[in-house]
Design a protein around this motif. Sequence first.
Motif, PDB file in Angstrom:
ATOM      1  N   ARG A 168       0.832  -1.205   0.000  1.00 14.45           N
ATOM      2  CA  ARG A 168       0.000   0.000   0.000  1.00 14.45           C
ATOM      3  C   ARG A 168       0.868   1.257   0.000  1.00 14.45           C
ATOM      4  N   ARG A 169       2.016   1.186   0.654  1.00 17.40           N
ATOM      5  CA  ARG A 169       2.936   2.332   0.668  1.00 17.40           C
ATOM      6  C   ARG A 169       3.460   2.630  -0.746  1.00 17.40           C
ATOM      7  N   VAL A 170       3.776   1.587  -1.486  1.00 21.51           N
ATOM      8  CA  VAL A 170       4.235   1.789  -2.866  1.00 21.51           C
ATOM      9  C   VAL A 170       3.159   2.515  -3.666  1.00 21.51           C
ATOM     10  N   GLN A 171       1.921   2.094  -3.500  1.00 21.27           N
ATOM     11  CA  GLN A 171       0.822   2.734  -4.220  1.00 21.27           C
ATOM     12  C   GLN A 171       0.631   4.181  -3.775  1.00 21.27           C
ATOM     13  N   ALA A 172       0.807   4.423  -2.463  1.00 21.24           N
ATOM     14  CA  ALA A 172       0.672   5.792  -1.963  1.00 21.24           C
ATOM     15  C   ALA A 172       1.789   6.683  -2.495  1.00 21.24           C
ATOM     16  N   GLU A 173       3.010   6.167  -2.519  1.00 17.45           N
ATOM     17  CA  GLU A 173       4.115   6.933  -3.098  1.00 17.45           C
ATOM     18  C   GLU A 173       3.790   7.334  -4.544  1.00 17.45           C
ATOM     19  N   GLU A 174       3.280   6.394  -5.297  1.00 17.62           N
ATOM     20  CA  GLU A 174       2.959   6.664  -6.696  1.00 17.62           C
ATOM     21  C   GLU A 174       1.855   7.716  -6.802  1.00 17.62           C
ATOM     22  N   ALA A 175       0.898   7.688  -5.883  1.00 18.98           N
ATOM     23  CA  ALA A 175      -0.169   8.691  -5.906  1.00 18.98           C
ATOM     24  C   ALA A 175       0.399  10.094  -5.651  1.00 18.98           C
ATOM     25  N   TRP A 176       1.326  10.192  -4.703  1.00 10.56           N
ATOM     26  CA  TRP A 176       1.938  11.497  -4.432  1.00 10.56           C
ATOM     27  C   TRP A 176       2.824  11.945  -5.581  1.00 10.56           C
ATOM     28  N   LEU A 177       3.602  11.033  -6.144  1.00 12.22           N
ATOM     29  CA  LEU A 177       4.463  11.399  -7.267  1.00 12.22           C
ATOM     30  C   LEU A 177       3.641  11.749  -8.507  1.00 12.22           C
ATOM     31  N   SER A 178       2.494  11.112  -8.671  1.00 10.34           N
ATOM     32  CA  SER A 178       1.597  11.477  -9.775  1.00 10.34           C
ATOM     33  C   SER A 178       1.084  12.907  -9.598  1.00 10.34           C
ATOM     34  N   ALA A 179       0.855  13.292  -8.327  1.00 15.02           N
ATOM     35  CA  ALA A 179       0.432  14.667  -8.055  1.00 15.02           C
ATOM     36  C   ALA A 179       1.530  15.656  -8.438  1.00 15.02           C
ATOM     37  N   TRP A 180       2.784  15.230  -8.321  1.00 14.77           N
ATOM     38  CA  TRP A 180       3.899  16.068  -8.773  1.00 14.77           C
ATOM     39  C   TRP A 180       3.939  16.146 -10.299  1.00 14.77           C
ATOM     40  N   ARG A 181       3.843  14.992 -10.947  1.00 17.37           N
ATOM     41  CA  ARG A 181       3.971  14.966 -12.402  1.00 17.37           C
ATOM     42  C   ARG A 181       2.791  15.641 -13.097  1.00 17.37           C
ATOM     43  N   GLU A 182       1.590  15.434 -12.554  1.00 17.39           N
ATOM     44  CA  GLU A 182       0.385  15.901 -13.248  1.00 17.39           C
ATOM     45  C   GLU A 182      -0.078  17.279 -12.798  1.00 17.39           C
ATOM     46  N   ASN A 183       0.146  17.594 -11.508  1.00 16.64           N
ATOM     47  CA  ASN A 183      -0.370  18.852 -10.964  1.00 16.64           C
ATOM     48  C   ASN A 183       0.719  19.769 -10.433  1.00 16.64           C
ATOM     49  N   ARG A 184       1.981  19.361 -10.618  1.00 19.76           N
ATOM     50  CA  ARG A 184       3.124  20.154 -10.166  1.00 19.76           C
ATOM     51  C   ARG A 184       3.101  20.413  -8.672  1.00 19.76           C
ATOM     52  N   LEU A 185       2.512  19.511  -7.905  1.00 21.07           N
ATOM     53  CA  LEU A 185       2.612  19.580  -6.447  1.00 21.07           C
ATOM     54  C   LEU A 185       4.052  19.212  -6.078  1.00 21.07           C
ATOM     55  N   LEU A 186       4.716  20.038  -5.300  1.00 22.06           N
ATOM     56  CA  LEU A 186       6.168  19.944  -5.115  1.00 22.06           C
ATOM     57  C   LEU A 186       6.528  18.861  -4.101  1.00 22.06           C
ATOM     58  N   VAL A 187       6.342  17.617  -4.512  1.00 17.06           N
ATOM     59  CA  VAL A 187       6.405  16.460  -3.614  1.00 17.06           C
ATOM     60  C   VAL A 187       7.815  15.902  -3.502  1.00 17.06           C
ATOM     61  N   HIS A 188       8.183  15.548  -2.252  1.00 16.89           N
ATOM     62  CA  HIS A 188       9.411  14.822  -1.942  1.00 16.89           C
ATOM     63  C   HIS A 188       9.023  13.600  -1.105  1.00 16.89           C
ATOM     64  N   ILE A 189       9.620  12.447  -1.404  1.00 20.56           N
ATOM     65  CA  ILE A 189       9.311  11.206  -0.701  1.00 20.56           C
ATOM     66  C   ILE A 189      10.458  10.862   0.241  1.00 20.56           C
ATOM     67  N   PHE A 190      10.109  10.530   1.481  1.00 17.90           N
ATOM     68  CA  PHE A 190      11.109  10.160   2.481  1.00 17.90           C
ATOM     69  C   PHE A 190      10.791   8.755   3.000  1.00 17.90           C
ATOM     70  N   ARG A 191      11.686   7.809   2.708  1.00 24.36           N
ATOM     71  CA  ARG A 191      11.492   6.420   3.145  1.00 24.36           C
ATOM     72  C   ARG A 191      12.219   6.215   4.467  1.00 24.36           C
TER      73      ARG A 191
END
Length: 301
Positions: free
Chosen positions: A143-166
Motif C-alpha cells: 500500500r505504501r508503494v501505491q501511496a508513493e505513486e499517488a503522491w508522485l503522480s500529483a507532482w507529475r500531473e499537478n506540479r505539487l512539489l512532492v518529496h518522498i522520504f522512506r
Amino acid sequence: MTEAQHAANGAAAPRLFCFGLGFSALALARRVMADGWAVAGTTRSDDKMAALAAEGIEVFPFDRERPREIPAAALAGATHLLSSIAPDEQGDPVIDCYGAALAGAEALQWVGYLSTTGVYGTRDGGWVDEDSDLHPSAARSRRRVQAEEAWLSAWRENRLLVHIFRLAGIYGPGRSMLDTVRAGKAKRIDRPGQVFSRIHVDDIASVLQASIARPNPGRVYNVCDDGPASPAEVTAYACSLLGVEPPPLVPLEEAGLSPMGLSFWSDNKRVSNRRLHEELGVDLRYPTYKAGLDALLADGH
C-alpha cells in the motif's frame, strides 16, 4: 529560514501544515515553531487535540472513517506541507480527500510524504538505495508503494512539489530499546545475518529541514542512520547501558511475536543513506544506534 528572514525577502510568512501530527511530524513542527513558523495539522485523537493546541498548534480532526471538513483557508495558507498518514486499503486518505485542494494551493513551496523502507522488501541482508526496485513483502508495504505513486503522480500531473522520504525504524525519547528493556519486554531473537536500519526522530527532522532548504521535487530519500545492525545487538547494548542482564537468545518462532511483529522480520536488508548526505548535506547527529541510545540515556530518557 526563520519568519524574519522570509519577511526580509518579501516572502510569505512560513506556515507548515501536517497531515498526521505524530511522533515524526511533531519533531519537525516543534523545530520550525522555534524559528517562528506557524504550524497547523490534523490528528485522529480528540484527546490529543487539546494538548497540541496548548503548544500553539492549530489542530483539526481528520480520519477517512469520520470525515470532517478541514477549512479551505487552513490549507490555502500553507507554504509547506507534510503527510505522515499511512495509506489504508482504499488508498492514500490525504490524496483521496484533499488532493484537488492541494493541487490548487498556490502558496505551497514544499511537500513531504513520509513513507517507509519497507517498500524495498527483503534483500537477504544486501544493500538497497533509492534506485533499487521495489518488492514489498507485506500488504501494508504494498500500500505504501501505491501511496508513493499517488503522491508522485500529483507532482507529475499537478506540479505539487512532492518529496518522498522512506523512513527506517524510528526511535527517540520514550520510544527506544531503553524503554523496552525497562518495561521488561525486550527480546533477543537468534537469527544470524538479520539486520535492520533505524533512525533517530531528531535526525528525521534534520533531513526534512535540509530538504526544505534545498527543494528538489520528485526526489526520493532514504532516511536511516549510517550503521545497519542486528536487533539482538541493539538489545544487548541497551541492556549494557542500563546495567541489566540481556535476555537469552531465542529462535524467532519461539519469541511470541504478534503477526505484525513477525511481519517486520520478513525483511532483511541494509539501506543506503548516501543521498541524504551528498544531496542534502546532512550530518546525522546520531549516525549509529549507539550514539542515539547513549544520548537518550544521558538526557534522562
